[in-house]
Motif scaffolding. Structure first.
Motif, PDB file in Angstrom:
ATOM      1  N   ASP A 123      -0.311  -6.701   0.545  1.00 54.61           N
ATOM      2  CA  ASP A 123      -0.464  -5.849  -0.645  1.00 54.61           C
ATOM      3  C   ASP A 123      -1.231  -4.582  -0.275  1.00 54.61           C
ATOM      4  O   ASP A 123      -0.851  -3.471  -0.630  1.00 54.61           O
ATOM      5  N   ILE A 124      -2.349  -4.774   0.437  1.00 57.40           N
ATOM      6  CA  ILE A 124      -3.204  -3.632   0.768  1.00 57.40           C
ATOM      7  C   ILE A 124      -2.491  -2.692   1.726  1.00 57.40           C
ATOM      8  O   ILE A 124      -2.541  -1.467   1.568  1.00 57.40           O
ATOM      9  N   LEU A 125      -1.790  -3.290   2.688  1.00 54.57           N
ATOM     10  CA  LEU A 125      -1.016  -2.467   3.630  1.00 54.57           C
ATOM     11  C   LEU A 125      -0.055  -1.543   2.855  1.00 54.57           C
ATOM     12  O   LEU A 125       0.016  -0.340   3.110  1.00 54.57           O
ATOM     13  N   SER A 169      -7.412   2.302   5.161  1.00 55.68           N
ATOM     14  CA  SER A 169      -7.738   1.042   4.452  1.00 55.68           C
ATOM     15  C   SER A 169      -9.195   1.001   3.981  1.00 55.68           C
ATOM     16  O   SER A 169      -9.480   0.492   2.889  1.00 55.68           O
ATOM     17  N   SER A 170     -10.123   1.562   4.766  1.00 57.45           N
ATOM     18  CA  SER A 170     -11.538   1.531   4.350  1.00 57.45           C
ATOM     19  C   SER A 170     -11.713   2.344   3.072  1.00 57.45           C
ATOM     20  O   SER A 170     -12.436   1.950   2.154  1.00 57.45           O
ATOM     21  N   GLU A 171     -11.022   3.472   3.014  1.00 60.18           N
ATOM     22  CA  GLU A 171     -11.107   4.328   1.832  1.00 60.18           C
ATOM     23  C   GLU A 171     -10.479   3.631   0.631  1.00 60.18           C
ATOM     24  O   GLU A 171     -11.008   3.658  -0.479  1.00 60.18           O
ATOM     25  N   PHE A 172      -9.340   2.992   0.873  1.00 60.06           N
ATOM     26  CA  PHE A 172      -8.682   2.246  -0.204  1.00 60.06           C
ATOM     27  C   PHE A 172      -9.628   1.188  -0.773  1.00 60.06           C
ATOM     28  O   PHE A 172      -9.798   1.059  -1.982  1.00 60.06           O
ATOM     29  N   LEU A 173     -10.257   0.440   0.127  1.00 58.28           N
ATOM     30  CA  LEU A 173     -11.134  -0.652  -0.319  1.00 58.28           C
ATOM     31  C   LEU A 173     -12.332  -0.101  -1.092  1.00 58.28           C
ATOM     32  O   LEU A 173     -12.733  -0.654  -2.107  1.00 58.28           O
ATOM     33  N   LEU A 233      -7.424  -2.918   7.721  1.00 55.18           N
ATOM     34  CA  LEU A 233      -6.548  -2.847   8.885  1.00 55.18           C
ATOM     35  C   LEU A 233      -6.825  -1.637   9.781  1.00 55.18           C
ATOM     36  O   LEU A 233      -6.758  -1.736  11.011  1.00 55.18           O
ATOM     37  N   ASP A 234      -7.154  -0.497   9.177  1.00 51.61           N
ATOM     38  CA  ASP A 234      -7.400   0.687  10.019  1.00 51.61           C
ATOM     39  C   ASP A 234      -8.693   0.519  10.817  1.00 51.61           C
ATOM     40  O   ASP A 234      -8.790   1.006  11.939  1.00 51.61           O
ATOM     41  N   ARG A 235      -9.648  -0.204  10.226  1.00 50.86           N
ATOM     42  CA  ARG A 235     -10.876  -0.492  10.982  1.00 50.86           C
ATOM     43  C   ARG A 235     -10.564  -1.485  12.103  1.00 50.86           C
ATOM     44  O   ARG A 235     -11.083  -1.388  13.206  1.00 50.86           O
ATOM     45  N   PHE A 236      -9.688  -2.444  11.803  1.00 51.86           N
ATOM     46  CA  PHE A 236      -9.283  -3.392  12.852  1.00 51.86           C
ATOM     47  C   PHE A 236      -8.598  -2.630  14.003  1.00 51.86           C
ATOM     48  O   PHE A 236      -8.814  -2.926  15.175  1.00 51.86           O
ATOM     49  N   ARG A 237      -7.797  -1.614  13.643  1.00 47.60           N
ATOM     50  CA  ARG A 237      -7.122  -0.833  14.706  1.00 47.60           C
ATOM     51  C   ARG A 237      -8.173  -0.138  15.589  1.00 47.60           C
ATOM     52  O   ARG A 237      -8.065  -0.155  16.820  1.00 47.60           O
ATOM     53  N   ALA A 290       2.393  -3.139  10.259  1.00 44.08           N
ATOM     54  CA  ALA A 290       2.901  -4.516  10.178  1.00 44.08           C
ATOM     55  C   ALA A 290       2.641  -5.249  11.499  1.00 44.08           C
ATOM     56  O   ALA A 290       2.216  -6.408  11.515  1.00 44.08           O
ATOM     57  N   ASP A 291       2.867  -4.549  12.621  1.00 36.78           N
ATOM     58  CA  ASP A 291       2.583  -5.160  13.926  1.00 36.78           C
ATOM     59  C   ASP A 291       1.093  -5.432  14.090  1.00 36.78           C
ATOM     60  O   ASP A 291       0.684  -6.456  14.630  1.00 36.78           O
ATOM     61  N   LEU A 292       0.303  -4.500  13.607  1.00 38.92           N
ATOM     62  CA  LEU A 292      -1.151  -4.659  13.711  1.00 38.92           C
ATOM     63  C   LEU A 292      -1.607  -5.861  12.871  1.00 38.92           C
ATOM     64  O   LEU A 292      -2.472  -6.633  13.282  1.00 38.92           O
ATOM     65  N   MET A 293      -1.008  -6.010  11.693  1.00 42.84           N
ATOM     66  CA  MET A 293      -1.375  -7.139  10.830  1.00 42.84           C
ATOM     67  C   MET A 293      -1.029  -8.472  11.508  1.00 42.84           C
ATOM     68  O   MET A 293      -1.797  -9.426  11.434  1.00 42.84           O
ATOM     69  N   ASP A 294       0.099  -8.504  12.196  1.00 43.63           N
ATOM     70  CA  ASP A 294       0.465  -9.722  12.949  1.00 43.63           C
ATOM     71  C   ASP A 294      -0.585 -10.046  13.998  1.00 43.63           C
ATOM     72  O   ASP A 294      -1.003 -11.195  14.151  1.00 43.63           O
ATOM     73  N   LEU A 295      -1.003  -9.008  14.718  1.00 42.31           N
ATOM     74  CA  LEU A 295      -2.026  -9.210  15.749  1.00 42.31           C
ATOM     75  C   LEU A 295      -3.327  -9.695  15.108  1.00 42.31           C
ATOM     76  O   LEU A 295      -3.994 -10.589  15.643  1.00 42.31           O
ATOM     77  N   ALA A 296      -3.668  -9.129  13.959  1.00 44.55           N
ATOM     78  CA  ALA A 296      -4.917  -9.513  13.275  1.00 44.55           C
ATOM     79  C   ALA A 296      -4.891 -11.007  12.921  1.00 44.55           C
ATOM     80  O   ALA A 296      -5.877 -11.724  13.109  1.00 44.55           O
ATOM     81  N   MET A 297      -3.754 -11.475  12.439  1.00 44.98           N
ATOM     82  CA  MET A 297      -3.644 -12.897  12.068  1.00 44.98           C
ATOM     83  C   MET A 297      -3.760 -13.780  13.315  1.00 44.98           C
ATOM     84  O   MET A 297      -4.410 -14.821  13.305  1.00 44.98           O
ATOM     85  N   GLN A 298      -3.096 -13.335  14.382  1.00 46.89           N
ATOM     86  CA  GLN A 298      -3.150 -14.087  15.649  1.00 46.89           C
ATOM     87  C   GLN A 298      -4.590 -14.162  16.154  1.00 46.89           C
ATOM     88  O   GLN A 298      -5.059 -15.206  16.602  1.00 46.89           O
TER      89      GLN A 298
END
Ligand code: SF4
Ligand code: SF4
Length: 277
Positions: free
Chosen positions: A50-52, A62-66, A201-205, A232-240
């Motif tokens: 949803d956030i993505l 994403s940090s700004e969104f949050l 997610l952008d902070r995770f990147r 989407a690829d980054l989110m997959d990596l985050a879950m992994q």
């Protein structure tokens, strides 16, 4: 989409259990006197996908969104953070609602797409216990009993749910893991890591590219390029990475050079242990 007057346990007990071929009769349109009433004073829980979608639609980091649009209420019972849309403190309206309806309609979250359908899912579908849909009936919503009706399968397709389910599957698996059956909540560091990987997610990147992450983990070049620009690829990596770090699953490979360098340092390569960055 609301938890306003709903007592979930009673709903789950009393509502007819529906499957995808069952029919519902519901229509929502701007001609109704309740138009937009459901977008006020409501708890909309946001998933990582949803956030993505929402932050991309709004052109925000994403940090700004949050910061602008989300809250993360915390209670002692909570084991992990949950993110909700922040309603306007005075009007209690959703920040995205406009006179013409949802201002981010094409990117509205899963919970808004589903309404007035609820979904109850056990950890694992078994012969005794199966997931089911149920109808949420709230006084404020006058869409029930209108229109020609459709099957739940058709409703879900019209709302674009399939894409959300597909993209949300790794997060759902994470949430359904036995790890969460334990009593104690995550420690603050793990909580922060979970929050960042799931929602920011952008902070995770930045974490991936600006710490020793890529020195430690074995990712091929094509994947590194993908996660540089594709959320989407980054989110997959985050879950992994969360599964690796929290559940100690072997979802990530530590580089051989790192393992060789550490050989002999006791305790460093416990299966699945997260290396320090
Ligand atoms: S995101 Fe859109 S549909 Fe959902 S509550 Fe807000 S305005 Fe309504
Ligand atoms: S019919 Fe229900 S979902 Fe549609 S605008 Fe009215 S309250 Fe909201």
């Amino acid at each position: 989409m609301s938890d306003r007057p709903i007592a979930p346990k009673e709903i789950l007990r009393d509502s007819p259990r529906l499957g995808s071929e069952d029919r519902i009769t519901f229509r929502c349109d701007s001609g109704l006197d309740c138009y937009n009433a459901c977008c006020r004073d409501v708890s909309i829980v946001l998933t990582p996908y949803d956030i993505l979608r929402m932050k991309a639609a709004l052109g925000l980091d994403s940090s700004e969104f949050l910061r602008k649009y989300a809250i993360s209420p915390f209670s002692k019972e909570q084991k992990i953070p949950a993110i909700l849309i922040k309603m306007d403190p005075e009007s209690k309206r959703c920040p995205f609602v406009t006179e013409q309806g949802c201002g981010i309609y094409d990117h509205r979250p899963w919970a808004c797409r589903m309404y007035p359908l609820g979904l109850a899912e056990p950890k694992q579908n078994t012969a005794q216990e199966r997931g089911f849909y149920f109808l949420i009936r709230e006084e404020l919503c006058h869409g029930h009993g209108r229109g020609p009706g459709c099957t739940i399968r058709e409703w879900l397709a019209e709302q674009g749910i399939e894409q959300y389910e597909m993209m949300g599957a790794p997060f759902k698996d994470l949430m359904l893991h036995d790890f969460w059956d334990r009593e104690e909540p995550l420690d603050p560091k793990a909580m922060e890591m979970y929050f960042m990987a799931c929602y920011d997610l952008d902070r995770f990147r930045r974490f991936v590219f600006e710490t020793r992450f890529l020195e430690l983990f074995d990712l091929d070049e094509a994947r590194i390029e993908a996660i540089r620009s594709d959320d989407a690829d980054l989110m997959d990596l985050a879950m992994q990475w969360l599964r690796f770090s929290l559940f100690r699953e072997k979802t990530m490979r530590i580089k051989k050079t790192v393992l060789d360098a550490r050989r002999g340092a006791p305790g460093e390569e416990r299966a699945g242990a997260a290396p320090s960055m």
